[in-house]
Design a protein around this motif. Structure first.
Motif, PDB file in Angstrom:
ATOM      1  N   PRO A   1       0.835  -1.203   0.000  1.00  0.00           N
ATOM      2  CA  PRO A   1       0.000   0.000   0.000  1.00  0.00           C
ATOM      3  C   PRO A   1       0.872   1.256   0.000  1.00  0.00           C
ATOM      4  N   ARG A   2       0.287   2.374  -0.422  1.00  0.00           N
ATOM      5  CA  ARG A   2       1.041   3.630  -0.469  1.00  0.00           C
ATOM      6  C   ARG A   2       0.844   4.488   0.772  1.00  0.00           C
ATOM      7  N   ALA A   3      -0.048   4.099   1.655  1.00  0.00           N
ATOM      8  CA  ALA A   3      -0.379   4.923   2.821  1.00  0.00           C
ATOM      9  C   ALA A   3       0.585   4.664   3.972  1.00  0.00           C
ATOM     10  N   TRP A   4       1.879   4.891   3.718  1.00  0.00           N
ATOM     11  CA  TRP A   4       2.884   4.722   4.758  1.00  0.00           C
ATOM     12  C   TRP A   4       4.029   5.703   4.525  1.00  0.00           C
ATOM     13  N   THR A   5       4.782   5.946   5.576  1.00  0.00           N
ATOM     14  CA  THR A   5       5.970   6.773   5.496  1.00  0.00           C
ATOM     15  C   THR A   5       6.933   6.361   6.602  1.00  0.00           C
ATOM     16  N   ILE A   6       8.157   6.779   6.471  1.00  0.00           N
ATOM     17  CA  ILE A   6       9.151   6.550   7.523  1.00  0.00           C
ATOM     18  C   ILE A   6       9.594   7.913   8.029  1.00  0.00           C
ATOM     19  N   TYR A   7       9.579   8.063   9.330  1.00  0.00           N
ATOM     20  CA  TYR A   7      10.001   9.302   9.963  1.00  0.00           C
ATOM     21  C   TYR A   7      10.690   8.952  11.274  1.00  0.00           C
ATOM     22  N   GLU A   8      11.879   9.486  11.465  1.00  0.00           N
ATOM     23  CA  GLU A   8      12.669   9.238  12.679  1.00  0.00           C
ATOM     24  C   GLU A   8      12.760   7.739  12.992  1.00  0.00           C
ATOM     25  N   ASP A   9      13.094   6.964  11.964  1.00  0.00           N
ATOM     26  CA  ASP A   9      13.308   5.512  12.077  1.00  0.00           C
ATOM     27  C   ASP A   9      12.080   4.716  12.502  1.00  0.00           C
ATOM     28  N   ASN A  10      10.895   5.283  12.297  1.00  0.00           N
ATOM     29  CA  ASN A  10       9.644   4.574  12.549  1.00  0.00           C
ATOM     30  C   ASN A  10       8.807   4.564  11.281  1.00  0.00           C
ATOM     31  N   LEU A  11       8.121   3.463  11.050  1.00  0.00           N
ATOM     32  CA  LEU A  11       7.174   3.384   9.947  1.00  0.00           C
ATOM     33  C   LEU A  11       5.802   3.764  10.490  1.00  0.00           C
ATOM     34  N   TYR A  12       5.138   4.678   9.789  1.00  0.00           N
ATOM     35  CA  TYR A  12       3.770   5.079  10.105  1.00  0.00           C
ATOM     36  C   TYR A  12       2.909   4.650   8.937  1.00  0.00           C
ATOM     37  N   SER A  13       1.800   3.992   9.231  1.00  0.00           N
ATOM     38  CA  SER A  13       0.960   3.461   8.171  1.00  0.00           C
ATOM     39  C   SER A  13      -0.505   3.524   8.570  1.00  0.00           C
ATOM     40  N   LEU A  14      -1.371   3.814   7.580  1.00  0.00           N
ATOM     41  CA  LEU A  14      -2.808   3.781   7.834  1.00  0.00           C
ATOM     42  C   LEU A  14      -3.364   2.378   7.673  1.00  0.00           C
ATOM     43  N   VAL A  15      -2.575   1.480   7.106  1.00  0.00           N
ATOM     44  CA  VAL A  15      -2.987   0.078   6.972  1.00  0.00           C
ATOM     45  C   VAL A  15      -2.128  -0.767   7.909  1.00  0.00           C
ATOM     46  N   ALA A  16      -2.644  -1.896   8.313  1.00  0.00           N
ATOM     47  CA  ALA A  16      -1.897  -2.779   9.214  1.00  0.00           C
ATOM     48  C   ALA A  16      -0.645  -3.291   8.494  1.00  0.00           C
ATOM     49  N   PRO A  17       0.535  -2.881   8.926  1.00  0.00           N
ATOM     50  CA  PRO A  17       1.750  -3.281   8.207  1.00  0.00           C
ATOM     51  C   PRO A  17       1.988  -4.786   8.223  1.00  0.00           C
ATOM     52  N   GLU A  18       1.498  -5.461   9.239  1.00  0.00           N
ATOM     53  CA  GLU A  18       1.704  -6.910   9.310  1.00  0.00           C
ATOM     54  C   GLU A  18       0.855  -7.665   8.288  1.00  0.00           C
ATOM     55  N   ALA A  19      -0.087  -6.978   7.640  1.00  0.00           N
ATOM     56  CA  ALA A  19      -0.958  -7.609   6.646  1.00  0.00           C
ATOM     57  C   ALA A  19      -0.452  -7.398   5.219  1.00  0.00           C
ATOM     58  N   SER A  20       0.747  -6.838   5.067  1.00  0.00           N
ATOM     59  CA  SER A  20       1.305  -6.609   3.731  1.00  0.00           C
ATOM     60  C   SER A  20       2.815  -6.840   3.780  1.00  0.00           C
ATOM     61  N   ARG A  21       3.470  -6.582   2.662  1.00  0.00           N
ATOM     62  CA  ARG A  21       4.928  -6.734   2.633  1.00  0.00           C
ATOM     63  C   ARG A  21       5.634  -5.715   3.520  1.00  0.00           C
ATOM     64  N   LEU A  22       4.923  -4.725   4.011  1.00  0.00           N
ATOM     65  CA  LEU A  22       5.538  -3.773   4.937  1.00  0.00           C
ATOM     66  C   LEU A  22       6.112  -4.479   6.158  1.00  0.00           C
ATOM     67  N   LYS A  23       5.563  -5.650   6.488  1.00  0.00           N
ATOM     68  CA  LYS A  23       6.057  -6.379   7.663  1.00  0.00           C
ATOM     69  C   LYS A  23       7.535  -6.749   7.525  1.00  0.00           C
ATOM     70  N   SER A  24       8.040  -6.784   6.281  1.00  0.00           N
ATOM     71  CA  SER A  24       9.443  -7.158   6.080  1.00  0.00           C
ATOM     72  C   SER A  24      10.410  -6.025   6.393  1.00  0.00           C
ATOM     73  N   ILE A  25       9.896  -4.809   6.619  1.00  0.00           N
ATOM     74  CA  ILE A  25      10.794  -3.677   6.891  1.00  0.00           C
ATOM     75  C   ILE A  25      10.563  -3.068   8.273  1.00  0.00           C
TER      76      ILE A  25
END
Length: 97
Positions: free
Chosen positions: A29-53
């Protein structure tokens, strides 16, 4: 929000692109960003490939109202950035390019 394993959005995209198979379930999904070494997302990151980062064991749920109504300009801007990503995802799903 979760601690990111990458320090920048560009580095995160590079890591995400390395692990993709191109299958529909591999969507990022595109609804994510990284700021100060944290990922912020409007979707559950564990439900997508975002979980790998991220550090999946340290996911913290935040209330959107805290962001949308924050007195901190930067926090509100990051929230708008997340909303823009969600809007792009939604419009893409409707064939708007």
């Amino acid at each position: 929000m979760a601690p990111a394993l990458c320090h920048t959005r560009q580095g995160a995209w590079a890591a995400l692109n390395q692990g993709g198979s191109g299958q529909p379930g591999d969507y990022v999904p595109r609804a994510w960003t990284i700021y100060e070494d944290n990922l912020y997302s409007l979707v559950a990151p564990e439900a997508s490939r975002l979980k790998s980062i991220i550090d999946v064991g340290r996911i913290d749920r935040l209330e959107t109202g805290e962001w949308a109504l924050s007195e901190n300009d930067l926090r509100r801007r990051r929230f708008v950035q997340l909303l823009n990503g969600a809007l792009r995802d939604d419009l893409w799903g409707h064939g708007v390019r």
